[in-house]
Scaffold this motif. Structure first.
Motif: not given
Ligand code: FES
Length: 895
Positions: A90-92, A99-101, A114-121
């Protein structure tokens, strides 16, 4: 609890039958992502972020029922990975800024957990947005097509304004009408904003991304909405003394996580530059700012001088259904204790005083007979003279859901109001013919054996007289009087008469008539005939209250003939109880009602009038006569937020706090006391009405004794046995408590009359009042009938809702008329028209459509500048003096 026990990660947990695994997992204290799920909605099972292993197979927890003995695994590496994969997919597709802020939204929260960071987007975005609406903005790049907004709009709000468009990864939410959001069917309830997990749909400004489930740790205050009488529980988020957002409370007993455009968004008035922040005193004909000491001293001197010159009965006060219970309590105490008169009334005089009189006469108490939760269990609704979809949107949405889930619906209203579109039978009586209509329905109930004979024998009185009267109301004759086809009347009576658990809900279309009290009583007859009140065979008769505290203002005794708790001022025992608490004699002669106050002022007999929170020059009928009364009265004091029409002409204007800025309680339409709490401080030098009353009393040498609102409610309980069990501590603990509530250790009575009615003989009283025609009737000179009412975006005189985004949603005052009449009177859609009655003139914009029946026109009273209440007459209910707002003969011409 009839429950189901299952095992979640080795621990037993019990949940109600028909619960999902998601509910069970959460009951076990385990957090699962669930991006397409919202407790308020049916499950969709589309995002796959809630995967668990149950009985050996992988399942979406939100759509899998919890079965007895089931074993669920949420923590194995396999399901944790599957959930993470689903979220990453979903995030990709989202752009990095999603998710930047960090963000306050649900998706950001899930990603953090879940430890998913902005880089996943890694989406590229570019799908654009829609910022056409003042309260709801859409960022298509952030939409994950979970469909929560669409389901919120259809399942909770019942508006069906949203849809999903596009295919596959391009699927995105859009208004169903296809154009900009501002031109869609959206009624800005904020449900889509509140459920959106990603911030794709948000409220613009600092509230961006805040929802009732996910918000940062800014100050949050639980309070009760200050607009209509539904009593929505709201959480107000504030920052630096300003309201950031108003969120619907998910555990609100009436609203259950829902709200409407007014409660949710319409708080911009608070910071309007037009807000009064200093007292004003008229000098040499001009209102000038002064300090509080000077203003209070002036009011105290003026009231004292009026009493000295004309006696206590030359002073009067109009209290307010907008003010808290404690303020209303203090207003009536001020008048009775400080001034020594019963000249106190409140604005329920103009709306639901016939409900108070009618329901008391029929059943014994001045309130609806059942809770709205019970009404919602009815299998047939009779909705009369009410447009809850616009005037009480949260209740309107709940009623609509009930109908969409199968309840029968009869709507009785001259206009094709929102619910009428879903009705099994829509009765459209001529305005002013309600009593004949209700008698016609009752005639059919008796004629077709649909009455509950055992109930009538054991628990009611008045049947022989009513039976004799009803002989004159066969369907054909009623059809002649009301214009309702006889077949429709019979069909409606059969629907109500054959239902297992019918309920009646009604509004001002019943009360605001020359014979409004007869209307309430003849409507109550139907519930009595059916045995559908005080039993399990129906849910009685329930008035929808227009303003936030209509019920409470009267409960507190801000009435000329009744003390707190509805004891009569003419009853020595009732007076003695009040005198025991207050320590002074209570006058025994009933005081003036609001229309009588104006008449006394015009006659020179009223020397001082204190108007608290009401714009009587704009909202009271026959406005030219009201203006003359206020101009004649030597001292007019006005507590207000803004320089209203009334304040503009007052001698002293005291700036006061709004509902977001003060402490107290309101009573909603189903008799619940709920707390009102200050979320932000009042601006400038404004004070609460409560403090204002105490200050003026002090300046007149009297200590009103109630130092705080909590003290005032406690004192009221000592006077009024029906409120004796209430306290702030209890309300803070329990959230809401219905009255009657006679002791701290006893529950309030939500459903009334289970064993006996509260009338002197313990029986329900059927009323045999004949139909009498309305006070105003059309003729050759004034051939149309004007009905006034509310529109969805505004509230009463509009002083709050016209200051903010709501004005963009509904910017002008329309006169609705049927195309046939538009043709007949040569009026074109969209042009300005002059409306004239026998009493005055108003200017509005014509809007043609068939919602309004031929021969009738409709407008609101939200724009005082239009002068609508210059049209209405001084005709009033013969019992209560409630104005006949719903029937005014007018003529229309293009301006
Ligand atoms: Fe269960 Fe979306 S929350 S599938």
């Amino acid at each position: 609890m009839n429950g189901v026990t299952i095992e979640v990660d080795g621990t037993g947990v019990e949940v109600p039958e028909e619960s999902s695994l998601l509910t069970a997992v959460r009951a076990a204290g385990i957090e699962l992502p669930a991006l397409c799920s919202d407790d308020r909605l049916s499950p969709a099972g589309s995002c796959r972020t809630c995967l668990v292993r149950a009985e050996g197979r992988v399942a979406a927890a939100c759509v899998t029922p919890a079965s007895p003995g089931m074993r669920v695994d949420t923590a194995s590496d396999e399901v944790v990975r599957l959930r993470r994969d689903a979220v990453e997919v979903i995030v990709s597709a989202l752009p990095p800024r999603s998710l930047a802020d960090g963000g306050p939204g649900e998706l950001a929260h899930v990603c953090r957990s879940m430890g998913i960071g902005p880089e996943a987007a890694q989406g590229v975005g570019g799908r654009g947005g829609d910022e056409s609406h003042p309260y709801v903005h859409l960022d298509r790049d952030l939409c994950i097509a979970c469909g929560r907004c669409v389901r919120m709009c259809s399942e909770v709000q019942g508006t069906f304004a949203l849809t999903l468009v596009g295919r596959g990864g391009d699927t995105v939410v859009a208004p169903g009408t296809g154009g900009p959001w501002a031109e869609s069917d959206c009624v800005a309830c904020g449900g889509c904003v509140d459920t959106c997990p990603t911030g794709a749909i948000t409220q613009p400004g600092p509230a961006r991304g805040l929802t009732s489930a996910f918000h940062p740790s800014q100050a949050r205050t639980r309070t009760t909405c200050g607009y209509c009488g539904v009593g929505c529980a709201l959480d107000v988020i504030a920052h630096d003394g300003e309201v950031t957002a108003v969120l619907p409370a998910r555990d609100g007993p009436v609203n259950r996580g829902h709200a409407c455009v007014k409660g949710r968004f319409s708080h911009g008035y608070r910071t309007s530059p037009e807000r009064l922040t200093r007292p004003l005193l008229r000098r040499d004909g001009v209102l000038e700012p002064v300090g509080w000491d000077e203003a209070v001293a002036h009011v105290a001197r003026g009231l004292r001088a009026a009493v000295d010159a004309g006696g206590p009965d030359s002073v009067a006060a109009i209290s307010s259904a907008r003010a808290t219970n404690e303020e209303n309590y203090l207003v009536q105490k001020f008048m009775r204790v400080v001034i020594g008169t019963n000249n106190v009334d409140n604005c329920s005089r103009l709306c639901h005083s016939p409900s108070a009189a009618g329901l008391t006469a029929s059943f014994g108490l001045s309130g609806g007979t059942d809770t709205f939760d019970d009404v919602e269990r009815a299998d047939c609704l009779l909705v009369v003279g009410a447009n809850p979809v616009e005037a009480h949107p949260v209740v309107g949405a709940r009623l609509l859901r009930q109908v969409l889930h199968g309840a029968g619906l009869v709507v009785a209203d001259p206009r094709a109001v929102g619910l009428a579109l879903h009705a099994d039978v829509h009765l459209r009586p001529r305005p002013g013919t309600n009593v004949a209509l209700f008698h016609g329905l009752a005639h059919v109930l008796l004629a077709e054996g649909l009455a509950d004979e055992a109930f009538l024998r054991e628990r009611a009185t008045g049947l022989p007289e009513l039976t004799e009267l009803l002989a004159d109301y066969p369907p054909d004759r009623v059809a002649d009087t009301t214009g309702v086809p006889a077949a429709d009347l019979v069909a409606a009576a059969r629907l109500y008469g054959r239902a297992e658990r019918p309920a009646i809900v009604y509004g001002l279309g019943v009360t605001e008539h020359l014979h409004g009290t007869d209307g309430v009583r003849s409507l109550a007859n139907l519930a009595i005939l059916r045995g559908a009140v005080g039993t399990d065979r129906g849910y009685g008769v329930n008035p929808l209250r227009g303003q936030n505290n209509v019920q409470g203002a009267s409960d507190m005794g801000a009435l000329p003939d009744l003390l707190p708790g509805y004891g009569k001022v003419t009853d020595p025992a009732v007076r003695a109880r009040a005198e025991g608490v207050w320590g002074v004699p209570v006058p025994g002669r009933p005081g003036l009602r609001i229309p009588d106050m104006f008449a006394a002022a015009r006659a020179g007999d009223l020397r001082a009038l204190w108007v608290i929170g009401e714009d009587v020059r704009a909202t009271d009928p026959d406005a030219n006569q009201v203006a003359r009364a206020l101009e004649t009265c030597p001292l007019v004091v006005c507590n207000e937020l803004f320089l209203s029409e009334t304040a503009r002409h007052a001698d002293v204007v005291l700036p006061v706090a709004s509902w977001l800025e003060k402490d107290g309680t309101f009573v909603n339409f189903d008799r619940r006391f709920q707390r009102v709490r200050p979320a932000v401080p009042p601006p400038g030098q404004t004070r609460t009405d409560f403090d204002t009353l105490r200050a003026v009393a002090g300046a007149m040498g009297v200590d009103l004794a109630c130092a705080t609102p909590a003290d005032a409610l406690a004192e009221c309980g000592r006077l009024a046995p029906v409120f004796a069990g209430l306290s702030y501590d209890r309300l803070d603990r329990e959230g809401s408590v219905p009255w009657p509530c006679t002791a701290p250790d006893r529950p309030g009575e939500a459903r009334l009359y289970r064993e006996r009615f509260s009338t002197p003989d313990g029986r329900a009283h059927l009323a045999a009042a004949p139909y009498l025609p309305p006070g105003e009737r059309p003729d050759d000179e004034y051939p149309l009938v004007l009905v006034t009412g509310r529109r969805w975006a505004h509230y009463n005189s509009g002083s709050m809702t016209r200051r903010g985004g709501n004005l963009a949603l509904d910017p002008v005052d329309f006169l609705d008329l049927h195309p046939d009449d538009a043709g007949r009177y040569d009026v074109r859609d969209g042009e300005q028209v002059t409306v004239e009655s026998r009493h005055g003139q108003a200017r509005l914009i014509a809007r043609t459509g068939d919602q309004t029946a031929p021969g009738q026109v409709f407008c609101s009273f939200h724009f005082p500048a239009s002068g609508v209440n210059r049209l209405t007459s001084d005709v009033a209910d013969t019992v209560t003096s409630c104005p006949e707002y719903k029937v005014t003969a007018v003529r229309v011409a293009a301006s």
